[in-house]
Design a protein around this motif. Structure first.
Motif: not given
Length: 177
Positions: A17-18, A105, A109-111, A114-116, A119, A147, A149
């Motif tokens: 995802k990154e 998620e 698709d973020i935990t 790591s919210v951004s 995403g 996505c 941290n």
């Protein structure tokens, strides 16, 4: 942690995802500065990164209504205090709260941590409404995670608004907090 890069990472231990974030930024011709670091999941941890990248990390809050039918990603300056009632009033929603990690998620698709804004590229069904504090527009750059941290990016605010969001199909609602 002190090195700043302007290219995608080449090491193979990155999350898919990154890497998708970097692929999209490259496709959209959005330049960025990147710094890799230990997990940064609090605003305090981001302060040292801010200093090095010369940007204020954006505070990203994933919210929902009481019924868990409407979801919101709020972007605001990292040094600003969030008051739920101020946002609730402007959006006309009586009970606004933090959404559970499972929705974060599922839609982005973020935990947690790591919210951004990045995403939103994963929100193909447009389930998440983007809310941006107008004060964020005063800065030329936005600091955010790709996505994950364990890296932070510095991206032109105009590139997020005029290229990235156009690509994802998300139209922001601007508020004053």
């Amino acid at each position: 942690m002190d090195e700043i890069f302007t290219t995608s990472p080449t090491d193979s231990n990155r999350l898919p995802k990154e890497m998708r974030v970097y692929e999209l930024l490259e496709k959209l011709q959005i330049p960025f500065e990147r710094m890799d670091h230990e997990i940064a999941d609090t605003m305090e941890a981001c302060e040292k990164i801010d200093e090095k990248l010369q940007v204020t990390m954006c505070k990203n809050l994933f919210l929902c209504n009481r019924q868990k039918t409407n979801f919101f990603l709020l972007l605001m300056p990292g040094n600003k205090k969030f008051l739920t009632k101020d946002l609730s009033k402007q959006l006309g929603i009586s009970r606004l709260s933090f959404a559970e990690a499972e929705f974060m998620e599922k839609f982005l698709d973020i935990t947690p941590g790591s919210v951004s804004v990045l995403g939103l590229m994963n929100d193909v069904e447009k389930k998440v409404n983007l809310i941006i504090d107008k004060d964020l527009l005063e800065d030329d750059y936005i600091g955010c995670h790709p996505c994950a941290n364990t890296s932070s990016l510095k991206i032109k605010t105009s590139d997020i608004l005029e290229k990235f969001l156009i690509c994802t199909g998300h139209t922001p609602t601007f508020v004053t907090l």
